[in-house]
Structures are given as C-alpha cells and as structure tokens.
Design a protein around this motif. Sequence first.
Motif, mmCIF file in Angstrom:
data_model
loop_
_atom_site.group_PDB
_atom_site.id
_atom_site.type_symbol
_atom_site.label_atom_id
_atom_site.label_comp_id
_atom_site.label_asym_id
_atom_site.label_seq_id
_atom_site.Cartn_x
_atom_site.Cartn_y
_atom_site.Cartn_z
ATOM 1 N N GLU A 1 0.855 -1.203 0.000
ATOM 2 C CA GLU A 1 0.000 0.000 0.000
ATOM 3 C C GLU A 1 0.888 1.251 0.000
ATOM 4 O O GLU A 1 0.671 2.182 -0.775
ATOM 5 N N ASN A 2 1.904 1.267 0.851
ATOM 6 C CA ASN A 2 2.844 2.389 0.911
ATOM 7 C C ASN A 2 3.647 2.507 -0.386
ATOM 8 O O ASN A 2 3.833 3.603 -0.918
ATOM 9 N N TYR A 3 4.138 1.395 -0.872
ATOM 10 C CA TYR A 3 4.959 1.333 -2.082
ATOM 11 C C TYR A 3 4.209 1.934 -3.267
ATOM 12 O O TYR A 3 4.734 2.785 -3.991
ATOM 13 N N VAL A 4 2.964 1.501 -3.436
ATOM 14 C CA VAL A 4 2.138 1.992 -4.547
ATOM 15 C C VAL A 4 1.802 3.466 -4.351
ATOM 16 O O VAL A 4 1.839 4.255 -5.297
ATOM 17 N N SER A 5 1.509 3.852 -3.130
ATOM 18 C CA SER A 5 1.176 5.246 -2.842
ATOM 19 C C SER A 5 2.319 6.184 -3.228
ATOM 20 O O SER A 5 2.110 7.204 -3.894
ATOM 21 N N VAL A 6 3.520 5.844 -2.828
ATOM 22 C CA VAL A 6 4.690 6.686 -3.123
ATOM 23 C C VAL A 6 4.981 6.683 -4.621
ATOM 24 O O VAL A 6 5.207 7.746 -5.217
ATOM 25 N N THR A 7 4.981 5.508 -5.253
ATOM 26 C CA THR A 7 5.324 5.465 -6.676
ATOM 27 C C THR A 7 4.259 6.149 -7.537
ATOM 28 O O THR A 7 4.595 6.796 -8.524
ATOM 29 N N GLN A 8 2.984 6.047 -7.149
ATOM 30 C CA GLN A 8 1.940 6.746 -7.908
ATOM 31 C C GLN A 8 2.032 8.259 -7.706
ATOM 32 O O GLN A 8 1.792 9.026 -8.634
ATOM 33 N N PHE A 9 2.395 8.682 -6.505
ATOM 34 C CA PHE A 9 2.615 10.114 -6.258
ATOM 35 C C PHE A 9 3.733 10.615 -7.171
ATOM 36 O O PHE A 9 3.590 11.641 -7.846
#
Length: 156
Positions: free
Chosen positions: A66-74
């Motif tokens: 969840e964190n990984y995707v959040s940062v990379t999508q940002f």
Amino acid sequence: MLSLNDVKKIFNLFQVNGIVTKSIVYGEGHINNTYLVTINHKGKQSDYILQLINDKIFHPVSKLMENYVSVTQFCRKEIIKRKGDPHRETINVIFTKNHKSYAKYQGRYCRLLEFIKDTKKCAILAAAKVIFLVTKVSPLRSDSWLNKIPLQQYIL
C-alpha cells in the motif's frame, strides 16, 4: 531459486500479455529474491522485475505494498505534471488480474515491476530518514516535488 515454470505461473497472475522466455537472478538478494524476466508478446521483447518479498522483514506485506504503490503513484503524477517520462523516472507496479499490487504463490509474496533499461542497480540499504535528507539537500534534477513526499506517513 524459482524455476522457469514457476516464473511462468507467477506471471499468469499479473496483468501482463506475453510468454515468459527467460528468467535470471538479478542483484544480490540481501532481503528480497529478485529476477529479471523477459517476455515475448507478438514478437516484441519486454523485461520485468519479479521480486519475492521477504515477509519476515516486511510485515504485513499488504501495508508495505500500500505504501509502495502510494509513493510510486505520487511520483508518477508529479513526473507527468512536469512532462517527464514516468516509465524511466519512477518504479511502475504491475497489478494482478485481481487488481492487487502483489500476488501470493506457493506461500510466497510476489510483486512485478516494469524494468527500467539502461539503469544501474544499487545494493545500498538506507533508512527512510537518510532518503528524506537526501531529497531535501539534493533533489534529483533539482525538482522540488520530491520534497512533497510525506515520508513520515510511509514508515512502517
């Protein structure tokens, strides 16, 4: 080590079209086991990174991803805003056919990422605080958008 047959089965869990033609161990595998996987789709070859996530270190995997995707999508959105190349300048997660950012295969958690050609891999482990300080002192390509990443929110 995964067999080519196992890699093919894992690939079938993700939203990727093509046939796996090659899989090699990639990197040193200090924490995760990583593979460089080549596929062929309609005569075109593409490379991906397949990682077996160490769920003893990264627990729970659902929160990590969840964190990984959040940062990379940002990062992806900010790169697109400044007309950069999101396929070269950030990690791109490939989702499963069930729309999840990771899959489970034979008790192991797996994630699939686009491979970024002509880059160098790095085996240096760094704490989130160090990453945070580096982006404050010397943002990549002098882009201040890196300073907007709310790292405190993503520390497990």
